[in-house]
Motif scaffolding. Structure first.
Motif, PDB file in Angstrom:
ATOM      1  N   ASP A 165       0.855  -1.180   0.000  1.00 57.25           N
ATOM      2  CA  ASP A 165       0.000   0.000   0.000  1.00 57.25           C
ATOM      3  C   ASP A 165       0.896   1.235   0.000  1.00 57.25           C
ATOM      4  O   ASP A 165       1.846   1.334   0.775  1.00 57.25           O
ATOM      5  N   LEU A 166       0.617   2.185  -0.866  1.00 56.63           N
ATOM      6  CA  LEU A 166       1.464   3.369  -0.990  1.00 56.63           C
ATOM      7  C   LEU A 166       1.516   4.186   0.290  1.00 56.63           C
ATOM      8  O   LEU A 166       2.519   4.839   0.568  1.00 56.63           O
ATOM      9  N   ARG A 167       0.454   4.148   1.081  1.00 55.02           N
ATOM     10  CA  ARG A 167       0.465   4.902   2.330  1.00 55.02           C
ATOM     11  C   ARG A 167       1.547   4.379   3.264  1.00 55.02           C
ATOM     12  O   ARG A 167       2.191   5.151   3.978  1.00 55.02           O
ATOM     13  N   ARG A 168       1.767   3.085   3.268  1.00 53.33           N
ATOM     14  CA  ARG A 168       2.815   2.494   4.111  1.00 53.33           C
ATOM     15  C   ARG A 168       4.195   2.936   3.632  1.00 53.33           C
ATOM     16  O   ARG A 168       5.056   3.318   4.428  1.00 53.33           O
ATOM     17  N   ILE A 169       4.420   2.908   2.331  1.00 49.92           N
ATOM     18  CA  ILE A 169       5.717   3.279   1.774  1.00 49.92           C
ATOM     19  C   ILE A 169       5.982   4.770   1.991  1.00 49.92           C
ATOM     20  O   ILE A 169       7.054   5.160   2.473  1.00 49.92           O
ATOM     21  N   ILE A 170       5.012   5.614   1.640  1.00 49.54           N
ATOM     22  CA  ILE A 170       5.190   7.059   1.789  1.00 49.54           C
ATOM     23  C   ILE A 170       5.346   7.430   3.263  1.00 49.54           C
ATOM     24  O   ILE A 170       6.232   8.208   3.635  1.00 49.54           O
ATOM     25  N   GLY A 171       4.502   6.878   4.118  1.00 51.29           N
ATOM     26  CA  GLY A 171       4.585   7.179   5.543  1.00 51.29           C
ATOM     27  C   GLY A 171       5.911   6.745   6.142  1.00 51.29           C
ATOM     28  O   GLY A 171       6.530   7.482   6.909  1.00 51.29           O
ATOM     29  N   GLY A 172       6.358   5.558   5.783  1.00 52.17           N
ATOM     30  CA  GLY A 172       7.629   5.057   6.304  1.00 52.17           C
ATOM     31  C   GLY A 172       8.807   5.913   5.871  1.00 52.17           C
ATOM     32  O   GLY A 172       9.701   6.219   6.673  1.00 52.17           O
ATOM     33  N   LEU A 173       8.806   6.317   4.594  1.00 51.13           N
ATOM     34  CA  LEU A 173       9.904   7.155   4.109  1.00 51.13           C
ATOM     35  C   LEU A 173       9.891   8.529   4.766  1.00 51.13           C
ATOM     36  O   LEU A 173      10.945   9.060   5.131  1.00 51.13           O
ATOM     37  N   PHE A 174       8.715   9.130   4.926  1.00 47.76           N
ATOM     38  CA  PHE A 174       8.648  10.441   5.570  1.00 47.76           C
ATOM     39  C   PHE A 174       9.091  10.365   7.032  1.00 47.76           C
ATOM     40  O   PHE A 174       9.759  11.268   7.521  1.00 47.76           O
ATOM     41  N   VAL A 175       8.710   9.301   7.732  1.00 50.48           N
ATOM     42  CA  VAL A 175       9.159   9.156   9.122  1.00 50.48           C
ATOM     43  C   VAL A 175      10.674   8.988   9.165  1.00 50.48           C
ATOM     44  O   VAL A 175      11.363   9.632   9.976  1.00 50.48           O
ATOM     45  N   LEU A 176      11.221   8.158   8.307  1.00 48.43           N
ATOM     46  CA  LEU A 176      12.666   7.932   8.290  1.00 48.43           C
ATOM     47  C   LEU A 176      13.420   9.225   7.994  1.00 48.43           C
ATOM     48  O   LEU A 176      14.335   9.613   8.737  1.00 48.43           O
ATOM     49  N   TYR A 177      13.042   9.902   6.916  1.00 50.83           N
ATOM     50  CA  TYR A 177      13.730  11.145   6.564  1.00 50.83           C
ATOM     51  C   TYR A 177      13.441  12.236   7.590  1.00 50.83           C
ATOM     52  O   TYR A 177      14.294  13.090   7.843  1.00 50.83           O
ATOM     53  N   GLY A 178      12.268  12.233   8.179  1.00 50.87           N
ATOM     54  CA  GLY A 178      11.946  13.205   9.215  1.00 50.87           C
ATOM     55  C   GLY A 178      12.842  13.057  10.428  1.00 50.87           C
ATOM     56  O   GLY A 178      13.289  14.051  11.009  1.00 50.87           O
ATOM     57  N   THR A 230      15.357  15.956  11.496  1.00 49.52           N
ATOM     58  CA  THR A 230      15.170  16.500  12.847  1.00 49.52           C
ATOM     59  C   THR A 230      16.462  16.408  13.644  1.00 49.52           C
ATOM     60  O   THR A 230      16.844  17.363  14.343  1.00 49.52           O
ATOM     61  N   ILE A 231      17.150  15.296  13.575  1.00 50.20           N
ATOM     62  CA  ILE A 231      18.437  15.157  14.276  1.00 50.20           C
ATOM     63  C   ILE A 231      19.436  16.178  13.737  1.00 50.20           C
ATOM     64  O   ILE A 231      20.183  16.810  14.505  1.00 50.20           O
ATOM     65  N   THR A 232      19.429  16.379  12.417  1.00 50.77           N
ATOM     66  CA  THR A 232      20.308  17.386  11.831  1.00 50.77           C
ATOM     67  C   THR A 232      19.943  18.771  12.357  1.00 50.77           C
ATOM     68  O   THR A 232      20.820  19.573  12.661  1.00 50.77           O
ATOM     69  N   ASN A 247      16.040  23.094   9.369  1.00 51.80           N
ATOM     70  CA  ASN A 247      16.133  21.635   9.411  1.00 51.80           C
ATOM     71  C   ASN A 247      15.230  21.064  10.495  1.00 51.80           C
ATOM     72  O   ASN A 247      14.570  20.030  10.287  1.00 51.80           O
ATOM     73  N   LEU A 248      15.199  21.720  11.643  1.00 46.18           N
ATOM     74  CA  LEU A 248      14.357  21.231  12.737  1.00 46.18           C
ATOM     75  C   LEU A 248      12.881  21.287  12.358  1.00 46.18           C
ATOM     76  O   LEU A 248      12.149  20.309  12.527  1.00 46.18           O
ATOM     77  N   TRP A 249      12.442  22.423  11.814  1.00 47.15           N
ATOM     78  CA  TRP A 249      11.022  22.566  11.463  1.00 47.15           C
ATOM     79  C   TRP A 249      10.628  21.668  10.289  1.00 47.15           C
ATOM     80  O   TRP A 249       9.537  21.096  10.275  1.00 47.15           O
ATOM     81  N   THR A 250      11.507  21.525   9.329  1.00 43.18           N
ATOM     82  CA  THR A 250      11.216  20.632   8.203  1.00 43.18           C
ATOM     83  C   THR A 250      11.162  19.183   8.675  1.00 43.18           C
ATOM     84  O   THR A 250      10.280  18.417   8.260  1.00 43.18           O
ATOM     85  N   GLY A 251      12.079  18.789   9.546  1.00 39.31           N
ATOM     86  CA  GLY A 251      12.084  17.422  10.083  1.00 39.31           C
ATOM     87  C   GLY A 251      10.820  17.123  10.867  1.00 39.31           C
ATOM     88  O   GLY A 251      10.225  16.047  10.726  1.00 39.31           O
ATOM     89  N   ILE A 252      10.385  18.081  11.699  1.00 36.83           N
ATOM     90  CA  ILE A 252       9.145  17.884  12.464  1.00 36.83           C
ATOM     91  C   ILE A 252       7.959  17.766  11.517  1.00 36.83           C
ATOM     92  O   ILE A 252       7.082  16.916  11.701  1.00 36.83           O
ATOM     93  N   GLY A 253       7.935  18.606  10.482  1.00 34.27           N
ATOM     94  CA  GLY A 253       6.848  18.524   9.493  1.00 34.27           C
ATOM     95  C   GLY A 253       6.819  17.183   8.777  1.00 34.27           C
ATOM     96  O   GLY A 253       5.760  16.591   8.554  1.00 34.27           O
ATOM     97  N   MET A 254       7.996  16.688   8.419  1.00 33.00           N
ATOM     98  CA  MET A 254       8.074  15.388   7.744  1.00 33.00           C
ATOM     99  C   MET A 254       7.634  14.266   8.682  1.00 33.00           C
ATOM    100  O   MET A 254       6.936  13.333   8.248  1.00 33.00           O
ATOM    101  N   LEU A 255       8.036  14.350   9.942  1.00 32.96           N
ATOM    102  CA  LEU A 255       7.593  13.343  10.916  1.00 32.96           C
ATOM    103  C   LEU A 255       6.078  13.341  11.050  1.00 32.96           C
ATOM    104  O   LEU A 255       5.448  12.278  11.062  1.00 32.96           O
ATOM    105  N   LEU A 256       5.488  14.529  11.155  1.00 33.03           N
ATOM    106  CA  LEU A 256       4.031  14.612  11.294  1.00 33.03           C
ATOM    107  C   LEU A 256       3.313  14.062  10.061  1.00 33.03           C
ATOM    108  O   LEU A 256       2.314  13.350  10.186  1.00 33.03           O
TER     109      LEU A 256
END
Length: 112
Positions: free
Chosen positions: A38-51, A55-57, A75-84
């Motif tokens: 399911d694309l939601r799993r792939i997209i969600g997983g990648l956004f969490v990983l990159y987020g 965020t650490i950066t 970097n912090l705000w973009t990482g938090i956005g990607m995590l969300l």
């Protein structure tokens, strides 16, 4: 050529029940594969990983890098956005899973 084929018994003969069982099994495997990929799993997983990475950066950024972005820790705000966003996709997958496919309507069911 027909002489040779007439004397040979059929090696493979499938009953209607065997065919129906095989079709049902393949439909189940297909539904499972559709849920796994399911694309939601792939997209969600990648956004969490990159987020997490971004965020650490952002947490470890120097003051010079923050000043370069006009005082905003981008970097912090973009990482938090990607995590969300990634968590949203994974929650959407959990709350509204892919329904299993319906059986075909054209095949008559034989019940005796």
């Amino acid at each position: 050529m027909t002489e040779h084929s007439e004397g040979r018994p059929e090696q493979f003969h499938y009953s209607e029940e065997d065919v129906q069982r095989e079709v049902t099994e393949l439909q189940g495997k297909s539904a499972t594969a559709a849920r796994i990929f399911d694309l939601r799993r792939i997209i969600g997983g990648l956004f969490v990983l990159y987020g997490v990475i971004v965020t650490i950066t952002g947490i470890t950024d120097s003051q010079a890098a923050i000043d370069k972005a006009e005082g905003i820790n981008i970097n912090l705000w973009t990482g938090i956005g990607m995590l969300l966003l990634g968590i949203f996709f994974l929650a959407w997958l959990k709350l509204r899973p892919t329904p299993p496919p319906l059986p075909p309507q054209g095949l008559p069911e034989e019940k005796e």
